[in-house]
Write an enzyme that holds these catalytic residues in place. Structure first.
Site, PDB file in Angstrom:
ATOM      1  N   HIS B  36      22.643 -34.977 -36.586  1.00  0.00           N
ATOM      2  CA  HIS B  36      23.254 -34.887 -35.307  1.00  0.00           C
ATOM      3  C   HIS B  36      22.117 -34.351 -34.474  1.00  0.00           C
ATOM      4  O   HIS B  36      22.968 -34.297 -33.151  1.00  0.00           O
ATOM      5  CB  HIS B  36      24.311 -34.140 -36.056  1.00  0.00           C
ATOM      6  CG  HIS B  36      25.452 -34.387 -37.016  1.00  0.00           C
ATOM      7  ND1 HIS B  36      25.700 -34.534 -38.274  1.00  0.00           N
ATOM      8  CD2 HIS B  36      26.719 -34.552 -36.669  1.00  0.00           C
ATOM      9  CE1 HIS B  36      27.054 -35.564 -39.157  1.00  0.00           C
ATOM     10  NE2 HIS B  36      27.863 -35.326 -37.414  1.00  0.00           N
ATOM     11  N   LYS B 102      33.204 -32.213 -46.464  1.00  0.00           N
ATOM     12  CA  LYS B 102      33.987 -31.623 -47.151  1.00  0.00           C
ATOM     13  C   LYS B 102      34.070 -30.210 -46.060  1.00  0.00           C
ATOM     14  O   LYS B 102      32.836 -30.163 -45.427  1.00  0.00           O
ATOM     15  CB  LYS B 102      33.220 -31.040 -48.639  1.00  0.00           C
ATOM     16  CG  LYS B 102      31.921 -30.472 -48.621  1.00  0.00           C
ATOM     17  CD  LYS B 102      31.712 -30.645 -49.875  1.00  0.00           C
ATOM     18  CE  LYS B 102      30.052 -29.946 -50.492  1.00  0.00           C
ATOM     19  NZ  LYS B 102      29.941 -28.471 -50.026  1.00  0.00           N
TER      20      LYS B 102
END
Lengths: 293, 192
Positions: B36, B102
């Protein structure tokens, strides 16, 4: 016991921990499924988790891809040498990584480089205790990073929580940790707690609480009662499996204590996910046994 | 169960609502912390075409190598909130239609989902062996040497990968709702 057999047994210990969910955890999850009631989606989530654990055991693959930090708690008698146990455990760790039982999980915080074999300063994490009786006892925890991140240490009194320097204050810290974790630590989790100690020893002792059996009763009646109260209260938060809502937010609450300095009152809370991976072994007279299959 | 084939259009993604159970088939890419940061700080030349109209999976897998072929052994989701500072810009810059992980994400990601037509999907944390079976092929990997196995960007083909929409493109987040609900109980318990 020769070095080769020791290494082989420790490799087997790591394999068991990574690929098979202990019976006390399975039983606690079954209780969760029953509590959620028929047709509840939270119950279905728990069933998926148990199915995953079954597949992992059958295929000898990790229950969770985050195979965690390796924490070895070792007690050894006069017939064993600490250095030899440590060397054998390191070698077993490397082999388990090569055989995809463990993910390479040791990263240098300065360079960002992954050592590739789970070895590095502090990895694995060893806790040795010498004992008078012959033999060896090794208890291994594989503690995942997601759940490690949601653990917390408090310093009482805590103004934000209105938590004082007493057992009631300890209770509030535990509630705060589990509330803040929401689904981020892979609920339903198990919390290991230490009231007291210094910053370092306190966190260490909170992790050792995770070696207890989920079905046991705390020998200290006051702490046993607090554990029971908290089980009920935390499951009432409604966070549920994966944080999608439900009645099963924790599978266990285990609280220990250490004497503190008059000036300090730390409460350390270690959280572990439902993929609560542990395996225990004993060596006595050259015979190796594991606590469960 | 709603079937989603990748690549997917913005229109199709906008139809999804928080709570929908979906099953994904197609090519997606894994990305976590190092990836990222890389995607935000560079032009992501090696993966930008793959990301458009596809999905990012927050996952650091256990990967087996046989000859020069890779396969996923264990591949459940990792905690997504760590990518909160990056995800909005990544969605905007690369045209990503779905982010799978999650634990849920924060307001910046929710806003980016609404603005650019993206959803956040939850896979059940810890379902590593089961989910690895949905990854039928590892097509390629980027930055393996530099980032290491868990952090590398793995290009994977999935079949019937199960997930639940927990943040949709209309501003609804199941995570916010559960947090709000549990907040009430939490405050009651602290007052007790």
């Amino acid at each position: 016991m020769d070095r080769g057999r020791l290494e082989e047994s420790l490799f087997d210990l790591i394999r068991r921990a990574s690929t098979s969910l202990p019976p006390d955890v399975v039983a606690a999850m079954r209780r969760g499924i029953a509590a959620e009631g028929e047709g509840a989606s939270a119950g279905t989530s728990l069933e998926l988790m148990l199915e995953n654990a079954k597949q992992a055991r059958e295929g000898t693959t990790p229950i969770c891809q985050d195979t965690g930090a390796l924490l070895f708690f070792v007690e050894y008698g006069p017939d064993f040498r600490q250095k030899e146990i440590e060397e054998a455990a390191r070698a077993a760790t490397v082999r388990a990584t090569e055989e995809y039982i463990l993910r390479p999980n040791a990263v240098d915080p300065v360079t960002g480089a992954n050592s590739g074999n789970n070895l590095g300063p502090g990895s694995p994490d060893f806790h040795f205790n010498q004992r008078d009786e012959e033999g060896l006892r090794v208890r291994l925890l594989l503690k995942g990073g997601g759940s490690e991140n949601v653990g917390a240490q408090y310093k009482l009194p805590d103004g934000r929580l209105k938590a004082g320097r007493d057992l009631e204050g300890v209770r509030k810290c535990i509630i705060d940790t589990v509330y803040n974790a929401q689904g981020k630590g892979c609920a339903p989790g198990v919390v290991g707690v230490c009231a007291g100690g210094n910053r370092g020893s306190s966190f260490g002792w909170s992790k050792e609480q995770l070696l207890r059996d989920l079905g046991d009763t705390n020998p200290d009646p006051v702490l046993a009662e607090l554990e029971n109260t908290l089980m009920e209260e935390l499951n009432g938060l409604g966070i549920g499996p994966s944080g999608f809502g439900g009645k099963t937010t924790v599978l266990g609450v285990k609280i220990g204590k250490q004497h503190r300095l008059p000036a300090c009152f730390f409460v350390s809370v270690s959280y572990t996910c439902w993929a609560y991976r542990k395996a225990f072994m004993s060596v006595q007279g050259g015979e190796v046994t594991y606590d469960w299959d | 169960m709603i079937g989603i084939k990748l690549p997917v259009s913005e229109e199709e993604i906008r139809k999804l609502k928080a709570g929908d159970e979906i099953s994904i088939t197609g090519v997606m890419i894994t990305a976590r912390d190092a990836a990222h940061k890389y995607l935000v700080e560079t032009g992501g030349e090696d993966v930008k075409d793959l990301l458009r109209d596809s999905m990012i999976y927050h996952c650091g897998p256990v990967v087996k190598k046989e000859g020069d072929k890779y396969s996923f052994v264990a591949a459940g989701p990792t905690t997504s909130i760590r990518e909160e500072p990056y995800e909005g810009p990544v969605i905007a810059k690369y045209g990503v239609r779905g982010v799978i992980g999650k634990g849920g994400m924060g307001p910046d990601t929710l806003k980016a989902c609404a603005e650019h037509g993206c959803v956040y999907l939850s896979a059940v944390g810890g379902l590593a062996t089961t989910l690895a079976r949905s990854v039928v092929e590892v097509l390629d990997v980027h930055k393996l040497e530099e980032f290491g196995v868990p952090e590398a960007m793995w290009v994977i083909r999935v079949e019937n990968f199960p997930a639940v929409v927990t943040m949709d493109s209309h501003g609804r987040s199941v995570h916010d709702e559960i947090e709000k609900l549990s907040r009430k109980k939490y405050e009651e318990l602290l007052e007790k």
